[in-house]
Scaffold this active site. Sequence first.
Site, mmCIF file in Angstrom:
data_model
loop_
_atom_site.group_PDB
_atom_site.id
_atom_site.type_symbol
_atom_site.label_atom_id
_atom_site.label_comp_id
_atom_site.label_asym_id
_atom_site.label_seq_id
_atom_site.Cartn_x
_atom_site.Cartn_y
_atom_site.Cartn_z
ATOM 1 C CE LYS A 150 -5.764 -8.758 -4.254
ATOM 2 N NZ LYS A 150 -6.067 -8.379 -2.409
ATOM 3 C CE LYS B 283 -4.242 -2.175 1.965
ATOM 4 N NZ LYS B 283 -4.805 -2.661 3.379
ATOM 5 C CE LYS C 77 -14.947 -0.772 -7.734
ATOM 6 N NZ LYS C 77 -15.975 -0.463 -6.774
HETATM 7 P P1 TYM Z 1 -11.147 -7.478 1.037
HETATM 8 O O1 TYM Z 1 -12.731 -6.019 1.319
HETATM 9 O O2 TYM Z 1 -10.556 -6.668 0.305
HETATM 10 O O3 TYM Z 1 -11.727 -8.444 0.374
HETATM 11 C C1 TYM Z 1 -12.944 -9.187 0.928
HETATM 12 C C2 TYM Z 1 -13.126 -10.593 1.339
HETATM 13 O O4 TYM Z 1 -12.813 -10.832 -0.188
HETATM 14 C C3 TYM Z 1 -11.803 -11.362 -0.109
HETATM 15 N N1 TYM Z 1 -10.950 -11.665 -1.445
HETATM 16 C C4 TYM Z 1 -10.349 -12.782 -1.967
HETATM 17 N N2 TYM Z 1 -10.786 -13.794 -1.904
HETATM 18 C C5 TYM Z 1 -10.180 -14.917 -3.475
HETATM 19 N N3 TYM Z 1 -9.389 -14.090 -4.298
HETATM 20 C C6 TYM Z 1 -9.901 -13.050 -5.136
HETATM 21 N N4 TYM Z 1 -8.516 -12.323 -5.089
HETATM 22 C C7 TYM Z 1 -9.814 -11.760 -3.833
HETATM 23 N N5 TYM Z 1 -10.086 -10.440 -3.652
HETATM 24 C C8 TYM Z 1 -9.883 -10.509 -2.528
HETATM 25 C C9 TYM Z 1 -10.626 -10.992 0.624
HETATM 26 O O5 TYM Z 1 -9.580 -12.452 1.630
HETATM 27 C C10 TYM Z 1 -11.815 -10.761 1.975
HETATM 28 O O6 TYM Z 1 -11.608 -12.699 2.649
HETATM 29 N N6 TYM Z 1 -8.514 -6.367 4.997
HETATM 30 C C11 TYM Z 1 -9.597 -6.640 4.566
HETATM 31 C C12 TYM Z 1 -11.098 -6.553 5.284
HETATM 32 C C13 TYM Z 1 -11.050 -7.371 6.747
HETATM 33 C C14 TYM Z 1 -11.425 -8.247 7.921
HETATM 34 C C15 TYM Z 1 -11.694 -7.789 8.926
HETATM 35 C C16 TYM Z 1 -11.714 -9.667 6.856
HETATM 36 C C17 TYM Z 1 -10.966 -5.882 8.026
HETATM 37 N N7 TYM Z 1 -10.613 -6.408 9.269
HETATM 38 C C18 TYM Z 1 -11.203 -9.021 9.755
HETATM 39 C C19 TYM Z 1 -11.407 -11.070 7.739
HETATM 40 C C20 TYM Z 1 -11.939 -10.134 9.233
HETATM 41 C C21 TYM Z 1 -9.775 -6.787 3.725
HETATM 42 O O7 TYM Z 1 -9.127 -5.716 2.903
HETATM 43 O O8 TYM Z 1 -11.005 -7.196 2.509
#
Ligand code: TYM
Length: 340
Positions: free
Chosen positions: A209, A129, A212
């Site tokens: 991966k 990031k 967005k």
């Molecule tokens: P975020 O918002 O980027 O993604 C949400 C969920 O989608 C999964 N994901 C994917 N899985 C497989 N392939 C992909 N290309 C892909 N893109 C996204 C992510 O692994 C996620 O499970 N930091 C986290 C949000 C968060 C969180 C938490 C998650 C904040 N607090 C506590 C679990 C527990 C995030 O940015 O996910």
Amino acid sequence: MTTDASAKPAPRASSLPVKPRIYSGIQPTGRPHLGNDLGAIRNYVAMQDKYEAIYCIVDYHALTHVHDPELLRRQTLEMAAALIALGLDPKRCTVFVQSDRPEVTELCWLFNTVTPVGWLQRTPTYKEKRANQPDDVNHGLLTYPVLQAADIALPKASLVPVGKDQAAHLELSREIVRAFNARYGETFPEPQAVYTEAPVVLGTDGVKKMSKSIGNTIEVLAEPDVIRRQIMSMVTDTERIKRSDPGRPQVCNVCQMHRHFGPDYEAIWDGERTATTGCVDTKKLLAERIIAHYAPAREKYTELMADLPKLRAILDEGAERIRPIAEATMTEVRERMGLR
Ligand code: TYM
């Protein structure tokens, strides 16, 4: 459904919930993409009956990179509507918005005091990031995983359905909880990640991966023509130049996605391998299958977005439902740490 093998079992502590509690968070990026659904949301839905399930739209986390208040508010509601449209039932699980339960920011601060800065500086997502937004390296980017650990620990969740990209964050959550438990006594379970059969979904470029921020997504609840355009832009097997060239389905992202959308994955594999089907045919079929698969969810999403007061009421109720859980944890934590 698989769990992270490196995770330790939850410690026994009298204050842990009786039924295993699961928690997961998702950023308010508006309508989710295929990676979100295949990598995580499918497990949110599958796990809502088996466990006490809590799902959160993490708008505090989003503030590390979204600075437009109206956009943040709109995308938070869009993500909430999308989660419900994709199968979360607010009667069987809790869906809430992170900033509606501000106890988590207090727990984040308290966790900051047991977290060495070096752990955070070494986190791969922080480095990523920092490189992606060099003009906006705010402190929230560094503390991001501590807030994530607090999210999970506030309801004392032991299982966390996520995609593989969250593995490092989950490992850090375990370390933070372990550090807290070691200093103040067994308070929190060490959370384990739970993965779907598609823990890493590649984007339309077939390399990175799906994300967005990279712009390589297939937006599952978008209008059919948008989905068609996104799928037709997918990179397939780069070594298959002519239609008559035999393909390599094992490296073709389109073929791999068919695995999740139809019973004839093996036939599609054979078609590509023997060059009886071309890449365009396979993409067209995938597009129509994905459009059909998500059609009911798309309809439900439109309905939910047409009645925002009702959607807000669902989220308010979710935040109220976990209030006693959050308050009980904070009372215990304050006591353990020597706060009044
Ligand atoms: P975020 O918002 O980027 O993604 C949400 C969920 O989608 C999964 N994901 C994917 N899985 C497989 N392939 C992909 N290309 C892909 N893109 C996204 C992510 O692994 C996620 O499970 N930091 C986290 C949000 C968060 C969180 C938490 C998650 C904040 N607090 C506590 C679990 C527990 C995030 O940015 O996910």
